[in-house]
Structure formats: C-alpha cells, structure tokens
Design a protein around this motif. Structure first.
Motif: not given
Lengths: 320, 206
Positions: B33-35, B37-38, B41, B66, B68-69, B72-77
C-alpha cells in the motif's frame, strides 16, 4: 522550542532518577550547559517549498509505483504469484532483495558519470533517476496500438504524420500537407518511422546512443529523448527504454509536482546546459509527456522560451 | 527503568510522539500500500529537515527530498520489531548525509569510521548561538561517535534506542556512549577544579 526548560538542573547522577522523578530525558542530558546546547540547535522550520518538494517527490514515486502495480496485475502478476507458496522467511528475503535491488539501481545511476561535479546537482540527480526508473515501468505497461497516422494534438493545433514521414497540419478543418518531417535524431542516428520501429529498446544501448555527440551540437541528449517520447510513435517498450536511459544521463534533476500551462498536474524534470534549460512535465500515471519548455538562459536569445503542450498523442486512421 | 516520560510531552518539532501509527504506516507501505507512506512525509519532514539544517544548512532542502525518496525505495527494510519508524527514518537521513559528505569530500578525517557529525558546520552553529566557549570546546573534544549520539538525543530529541537505530549500533552501546559523553562534559565543565587536568586524564582529542 524545547519543553524541558522547566527541568531543574541539579547535577545529580543517573542513579538519582528513581528518587527525584526527573524525566528520563533530563537525566540523559544531565550536564552543565545542556539547555544552552539544546537552544543552539534551534533552526527555522522548513519552508513550504521544501516541504512541497519532498511531498511531490514521494507522491510521484507512489503514483509511479501504483500505476506500475496496477499494470502488472493486468498483465498476469507474474512476479507475485510464486510468493504464495513460500515460507515467511523466504518471502522476507525476497522483500529484502527487492529493496536492495532498488538501492543498487540508485547507486548505479549515481555512478554512471566520471567525476562528481557538484554536490547539489548530484543529490538531485539521484531523485530524478529514481523517478525515471519508476516512470519507465509505467511506460512499459501502456498498451500497444497502431494506425496509419500519428496524430499530435497540441494547444496550438493538430498535426499528422504518415508512415512515409509526410507531415500534415489541420487549419480551419482543412488538412494541408506540409512536406516531409525531418527524421528524429538519436545521437549519430537519423530515424524515420520504419527505423524507429527497428531501434533497440535496451536502455544501456539507448543511453550510449544518446551520449554520442549529436549533429548539430545544439540538440542535447535530453531534447533528443523527449522528442521521441513526446512526439513520435515510439512503442511502449521503446519509451520504457528511453526513460530508463534518461535515468543514466548526468544533469537531469527532479523539480517535483507542477502544473502545466493548461492546469494539468505532473512531475517536472529539468536539464540545464551552458546556454539553455529544458523542462519537461510528465504525467506520472501514464508516462505521457504533458509539456516541454525550452528556455535560452544565455547568449543572444537569452530569456526566449518555446513551449509545446501536448493535449493528446496517438494513432489514427484518418486526417481531420 | 522509568517509563519514557517523553511520551507525555509534546515534541517541539510537531512529529508524533508515539510512533505506533507511523510504524504501521511504514509497514503497510512496504507491504504494497504505497500511498500509506505519504502521511509520514508530512509527520516527519520538520524533524528530518532540522537534522539536515543543523548539520548542512545550505543543502537541507535537497537532502530532505533525497532522504524521502531513499526511505521510500528502502521501505521494505523497515522491521518494526527492531525499532520505531522514527529511528529508522533518522538512519536513512544519516546515510543520505554521509553520501553527501562523501561526495563533497568534506568528511571529517576519521579513517575507516563513518561518523555523520560534520563538526565544522555544527561548531559554526554553536558559535553563532553564542554558546559558552568552554562548553563549545568541551563538545569539540568529545570523541566523534559519542558526540553524534549526544546531539541526536539533544537536538533531534531521539531516545537512546532511536539514536542507536539511526547510527546502526546496539541500544546499550548508544546508552554507554551517552553516559561517557555526559561524564566527560561534567568533568570538563564542573565549576570546581581545573578543567585542563581532567582533559589530560580522559585524554580525548577527537
């Protein structure tokens, strides 16, 4: 700013906590001058622009992710199916590898060039490549279509291109043939419609072509890629490859979410050269190019800008 | 151990003081559920921006975007069983700052150790805040890894456990670094006794 000003500093040691009821934080920072140090850390809150930019970057990444996901599901969800039978541990590992791959991708794109030039642009270049990689996934999942003509509907009017590169404009409901459209340029290559269909879609090869000095020199790799992405019948696969190739271009920066001249919202990227700056607005949900603006920033034409606002592009079988 | 009284106080940066909701949002965003994440921020940008502004004032806006991006890219860790979203996010921010320092070649000369405490910028800030020269000197003389934990607790209002997660060390290590830093500062700044002698006893010339 801090809420601990009222805590008396008494010079007691950690062991005194239980008896005094001093807050844990005050104990942690129980040394002479702790309050002064905290006060010295006072900073202005971030500007609205800084917050908007951070949020826009994430919104674009989320939108790209979701568009990619939705398309993935439509196409059969190959990647998620095998996960079902996996143990929890395996699944966790897969998740970790995905994240690692994402991180590695970012690193690869950062290191594409030779020596890092400026920290500021470097940092922003990273964020641009993350977006471009995401939008590449979106582009790849758009449906493939065909037709006799490629129609470009700009704010200033409509034009049609035939497979033999004949160019037509429509004025007052009448079509006029305007001769032959020049071939698209990609580094050393001149591409007509047929050549475009035979072009490699491999991002690494495309990047190599883009980085080969073009003729004439005034057309930047950024412009070349965007001309193909916005105004050519490039296939979804080629568009995906081009976006990915652009992620490897040095000097592309992410601006964030902006509105184009018609009020549509999209994600803006910029590419600055010595005398000019190109800015493109991409729809993060579809990967469509919404608007391209080229501005001279130095020289005789300084300040002059040209806009191209794409209302729609696509195939059609008849003119008008 | 007393309960974390901080939870009853309002954070000055406006970030949520209880991280339970943020942990869940981060976990959900990682699960697909990527949203989800918002909202993070909005909740943590002031805190993370503060972290960058105190250490790299000229680049704080860039570094925030930078961070935040990358988060987001590493959120699974993110693993909620290993700590809060807050500590994890500061860990990402710390990495972004380290990358920035590495690229800029302005990293403090600590071979083999990556310490994200660009002392020059921090010291300028202390100077501008007219911090007592003795305190400023005492801070400058702290070992960098102790000073980093101290500033994460003092300025970023992290708990020792969160600071540990951000730096990537066990919580106990963060606590003992903080304990030693506090001891040095007390020794150095005690109203009685010559400070200089204490310095030579502890022998820290970080």
């Amino acid at each position: 700013m801090n809420t601990y000003d009222d805590v008396e500093r008494t010079g007691m040691s950690t062991q005194d906590v239980e008896e005094t009821g001093m807050s844990e934080r005050a104990v942690l920072l129980d040394f002479p001058g702790a309050d002064d140090l905290m006060a010295a850390g006072r900073v202005e809150p971030p500007s609205a622009q800084a917050l908007a930019r951070a949020l826009a970057g994430i919104e674009a990444a989320v939108a790209a992710q979701e568009a990619g996901h939705a398309a993935g599901r439509k196409k059969g969800a190959v990647a998620t199916a095998p996960l079902r039978g996996m143990s929890g541990r395996r699944r966790a590992l897969v998740g970790l590898f995905t994240a690692a791959a994402v991180a590695a991708g970012v690193a690869t794109y950062t290191n594409t060039g030779e020596t890092p030039t400026g920290t500021r642009s470097e940092t922003r270049a990273d964020t641009a490549s993350v977006f471009l990689n995401d939008i590449s996934t979106v582009a790849a999942t758009q449906s493939l279509s065909s037709g006799k003509y490629w129609k470009t509907h700009l704010t200033v009017g409509d034009s049609y291109l035939s497979k033999s590169m004949d160019f037509y404009v429509v004025n007052d409901g009448k079509a006029y043939k305007k001769g032959r459209q020049p071939d698209w340029q990609l580094g050393p290559k001149d591409l007509d419609w047929k050549a475009l269909n035979q072009l490699t879609t491999d991002p690494a090869k495309l990047l190599q072509l883009l980085q080969t000095p073009p003729r004439p020199k005034s057309i930047s790799p950024f412009d070349q890629a965007l001309t193909l992405l916005g105004g050519s019948p490039a296939s979804p696969k080629l568009r995906a490859g081009l976006f990915k190739a652009m992620a490897g271009l040095k000097g592309v920066t992410l601006v964030g979410t902006v509105k184009d001249s018609t009020g549509r919202s999209g994600t803006a990227l910029e590419f600055a050269e010595a005398k000019s700056i190109g800015r493109v607005i991409v729809d993060p949900k579809t990967s469509s190019i919404l608007e391209y603006t080229f501005t001279w920033t130095a020289g005789a034409s300084k300040g002059k800008a040209t806009h191209q606002t794409y209302l729609s592009v696509g195939f059609t079988d008849k003119i008008g | 151990m007393k309960p974390d009284t901080r939870q009853h106080e309002e954070r000055s940066d406006g970030a949520p003081s209880r991280d339970g909701g943020s942990d869940a949002q981060l976990t959900r965003s990682a699960a697909g559920d990527a949203a989800a994440f918002t909202p993070l921020v909005q909740a943590y940008s002031p805190a993370l921006h503060g972290y960058f502004a105190r250490r790299m004032p000229g680049a704080a806006d860039d570094l925030l975007a930078e961070a935040w991006l990358q988060a987001f890219a590493a959120r699974r860790t993110f693993d909620p069983s290993r700590g809060s979203a807050r500590g994890w996010l500061f860990g990402v921010a710390r990495n972004v700052l380290a990358q920035h320092l590495r690229r800029a070649g302005r990293q403090e000369a600590v071979p083999g150790v990556e310490i994200t405490d660009p002392w020059q910028a921090v010291d300028q800030r202390l100077d501008a805040a007219a911090l007592a020269p003795a305190l400023r000197r005492a801070l400058a003389e702290l070992p960098v890894e102790e000073r980093e934990v101290l500033l994460l607790v003092s300025w970023e209002q992290l708990t020792p456990a969160e600071a540990a997660a951000a730096v990537g060390i066990p919580a106990g290590t963060a606590r003992s670094r903080l304990h030693r830093a506090r001891g040095r500062l007390r020794d150095r700044l005690a109203p009685t006794g010559p400070a200089g002698r204490h310095l030579s006893v502890t022998g820290d010339m970080a």
